[in-house]
Design a protein around this motif. Sequence first.
Motif, PDB file in Angstrom:
ATOM      1  N   CYS A   1       5.391   1.068  -9.955  1.00  0.00           N
ATOM      2  CA  CYS A   1       4.410   1.568  -8.745  1.00  0.00           C
ATOM      3  C   CYS A   1       4.734   2.387  -7.718  1.00  0.00           C
ATOM      4  O   CYS A   1       4.371   3.147  -7.429  1.00  0.00           O
ATOM      5  CB  CYS A   1       3.697   0.198  -8.417  1.00  0.00           C
ATOM      6  SG  CYS A   1       2.608  -0.847  -9.712  1.00  0.00           S
ATOM      7  N   LYS A   2       5.908   1.769  -7.278  1.00  0.00           N
ATOM      8  CA  LYS A   2       6.429   2.651  -5.852  1.00  0.00           C
ATOM      9  C   LYS A   2       6.921   4.064  -6.337  1.00  0.00           C
ATOM     10  O   LYS A   2       6.552   4.985  -5.682  1.00  0.00           O
ATOM     11  CB  LYS A   2       7.756   1.764  -5.379  1.00  0.00           C
ATOM     12  CG  LYS A   2       8.157   2.303  -4.344  1.00  0.00           C
ATOM     13  CD  LYS A   2       7.112   1.693  -3.322  1.00  0.00           C
ATOM     14  CE  LYS A   2       7.804   1.727  -1.947  1.00  0.00           C
ATOM     15  NZ  LYS A   2       6.964   1.451  -0.756  1.00  0.00           N
ATOM     16  N   ASP A   3       7.406   4.278  -7.790  1.00  0.00           N
ATOM     17  CA  ASP A   3       7.614   5.366  -8.027  1.00  0.00           C
ATOM     18  C   ASP A   3       6.432   6.491  -8.164  1.00  0.00           C
ATOM     19  O   ASP A   3       6.679   7.511  -8.222  1.00  0.00           O
ATOM     20  CB  ASP A   3       8.469   5.434  -9.600  1.00  0.00           C
ATOM     21  CG  ASP A   3       9.739   4.858  -9.269  1.00  0.00           C
ATOM     22  OD1 ASP A   3      10.437   4.772  -8.271  1.00  0.00           O
ATOM     23  OD2 ASP A   3      10.595   4.550 -10.517  1.00  0.00           O
ATOM     24  N   ARG A   4       5.512   5.835  -8.535  1.00  0.00           N
ATOM     25  CA  ARG A   4       4.063   6.672  -8.627  1.00  0.00           C
ATOM     26  C   ARG A   4       3.151   6.492  -7.683  1.00  0.00           C
ATOM     27  O   ARG A   4       1.987   7.180  -7.684  1.00  0.00           O
ATOM     28  CB  ARG A   4       3.567   6.166 -10.136  1.00  0.00           C
ATOM     29  CG  ARG A   4       4.178   6.470 -11.249  1.00  0.00           C
ATOM     30  CD  ARG A   4       3.799   5.649 -12.545  1.00  0.00           C
ATOM     31  NE  ARG A   4       4.337   5.824 -13.580  1.00  0.00           N
ATOM     32  CZ  ARG A   4       5.730   5.434 -14.069  1.00  0.00           C
ATOM     33  NH1 ARG A   4       6.200   4.386 -13.132  1.00  0.00           N
ATOM     34  NH2 ARG A   4       6.059   5.497 -14.986  1.00  0.00           N
ATOM     35  N   ASN A   5       3.709   6.053  -6.460  1.00  0.00           N
ATOM     36  CA  ASN A   5       2.968   5.981  -5.358  1.00  0.00           C
ATOM     37  C   ASN A   5       1.572   5.086  -5.482  1.00  0.00           C
ATOM     38  O   ASN A   5       0.393   5.643  -5.111  1.00  0.00           O
ATOM     39  CB  ASN A   5       2.572   7.392  -4.758  1.00  0.00           C
ATOM     40  CG  ASN A   5       2.280   7.369  -3.234  1.00  0.00           C
ATOM     41  OD1 ASN A   5       2.543   6.495  -2.610  1.00  0.00           O
ATOM     42  ND2 ASN A   5       1.464   8.259  -2.751  1.00  0.00           N
ATOM     43  N   ILE A   6       1.640   4.023  -6.225  1.00  0.00           N
ATOM     44  CA  ILE A   6       0.476   3.179  -6.542  1.00  0.00           C
ATOM     45  C   ILE A   6       0.780   2.075  -5.548  1.00  0.00           C
ATOM     46  O   ILE A   6       1.821   1.223  -5.625  1.00  0.00           O
ATOM     47  CB  ILE A   6       0.566   2.573  -7.814  1.00  0.00           C
ATOM     48  CG1 ILE A   6       0.329   4.009  -8.914  1.00  0.00           C
ATOM     49  CG2 ILE A   6      -0.546   1.601  -8.310  1.00  0.00           C
ATOM     50  CD1 ILE A   6       0.619   3.552 -10.185  1.00  0.00           C
ATOM     51  N   ASP A   7      -0.406   1.506  -4.863  1.00  0.00           N
ATOM     52  CA  ASP A   7      -0.329   0.158  -3.940  1.00  0.00           C
ATOM     53  C   ASP A   7      -0.605  -0.845  -4.846  1.00  0.00           C
ATOM     54  O   ASP A   7      -1.582  -0.650  -5.414  1.00  0.00           O
ATOM     55  CB  ASP A   7      -1.383   0.593  -2.873  1.00  0.00           C
ATOM     56  CG  ASP A   7      -1.097   1.692  -2.046  1.00  0.00           C
ATOM     57  OD1 ASP A   7       0.060   1.827  -1.439  1.00  0.00           O
ATOM     58  OD2 ASP A   7      -2.237   2.508  -1.746  1.00  0.00           O
ATOM     59  N   LEU A   8       0.313  -1.689  -4.968  1.00  0.00           N
ATOM     60  CA  LEU A   8       0.360  -2.986  -5.646  1.00  0.00           C
ATOM     61  C   LEU A   8      -0.096  -4.274  -4.674  1.00  0.00           C
ATOM     62  O   LEU A   8       0.501  -4.225  -3.335  1.00  0.00           O
ATOM     63  CB  LEU A   8       1.613  -3.130  -6.174  1.00  0.00           C
ATOM     64  CG  LEU A   8       1.862  -4.463  -7.176  1.00  0.00           C
ATOM     65  CD1 LEU A   8       0.814  -4.253  -8.478  1.00  0.00           C
ATOM     66  CD2 LEU A   8       3.158  -4.520  -7.628  1.00  0.00           C
ATOM     67  N   ILE A   9      -0.906  -5.022  -5.064  1.00  0.00           N
ATOM     68  CA  ILE A   9      -1.237  -6.074  -4.330  1.00  0.00           C
ATOM     69  C   ILE A   9      -1.041  -7.305  -5.298  1.00  0.00           C
ATOM     70  O   ILE A   9      -1.435  -7.479  -6.117  1.00  0.00           O
ATOM     71  CB  ILE A   9      -2.842  -6.147  -3.683  1.00  0.00           C
ATOM     72  CG1 ILE A   9      -3.020  -5.022  -2.896  1.00  0.00           C
ATOM     73  CG2 ILE A   9      -3.108  -7.592  -3.212  1.00  0.00           C
ATOM     74  CD1 ILE A   9      -4.570  -4.787  -2.573  1.00  0.00           C
ATOM     75  N   LEU A  10      -0.043  -8.196  -4.778  1.00  0.00           N
ATOM     76  CA  LEU A  10       0.153  -9.391  -5.429  1.00  0.00           C
ATOM     77  C   LEU A  10      -0.684 -10.560  -5.320  1.00  0.00           C
ATOM     78  O   LEU A  10      -0.705 -10.928  -3.746  1.00  0.00           O
ATOM     79  CB  LEU A  10       1.857  -9.548  -5.325  1.00  0.00           C
ATOM     80  CG  LEU A  10       2.229 -10.980  -6.022  1.00  0.00           C
ATOM     81  CD1 LEU A  10       2.267 -11.040  -7.436  1.00  0.00           C
ATOM     82  CD2 LEU A  10       3.603 -11.442  -5.616  1.00  0.00           C
ATOM     83  N   VAL A  11      -1.323 -11.243  -5.927  1.00  0.00           N
ATOM     84  CA  VAL A  11      -2.177 -12.225  -5.672  1.00  0.00           C
ATOM     85  C   VAL A  11      -1.603 -13.595  -6.308  1.00  0.00           C
ATOM     86  O   VAL A  11      -1.582 -13.610  -7.771  1.00  0.00           O
ATOM     87  CB  VAL A  11      -3.720 -12.015  -6.163  1.00  0.00           C
ATOM     88  CG1 VAL A  11      -4.454 -13.308  -5.821  1.00  0.00           C
ATOM     89  CG2 VAL A  11      -4.193 -10.879  -5.552  1.00  0.00           C
TER      90      VAL A  11
END
Length: 103
Positions: A8-18
């Motif tokens: 996700c970081k490499d692809r500039n994707i914002d990840l939200i962990l629930v």
Amino acid sequence: FQEIAQACKDRNIDLILVQEPMSSESALTAHKALYAANEKIAQKYDFQVVDVRSRFAQVASTEMIWWDAAHLAPRGHTIMADALFPVLKKTIEKRLSRSSSSE
């Protein structure tokens, strides 16, 4: 989770962990060490963590928040939405700010 976070970081994707809430009627138990490890990874990659477990625990004995051991009742969905909304809003605003400043 480490590999997902990195991708996700490499692809500039914002990840939200629930952190998943668990019904007290469930035979499953929360894996506190796994939750802690996931939170540490999320912090390393500067991703948001939403831990709704305490919110659910506060009202579990007084409100119907589960249909059964795995499925949320309407009140459970409301609690989940109330916890997620500010984090989603902040993430979207941050993303929009980044895109407008790069134009």
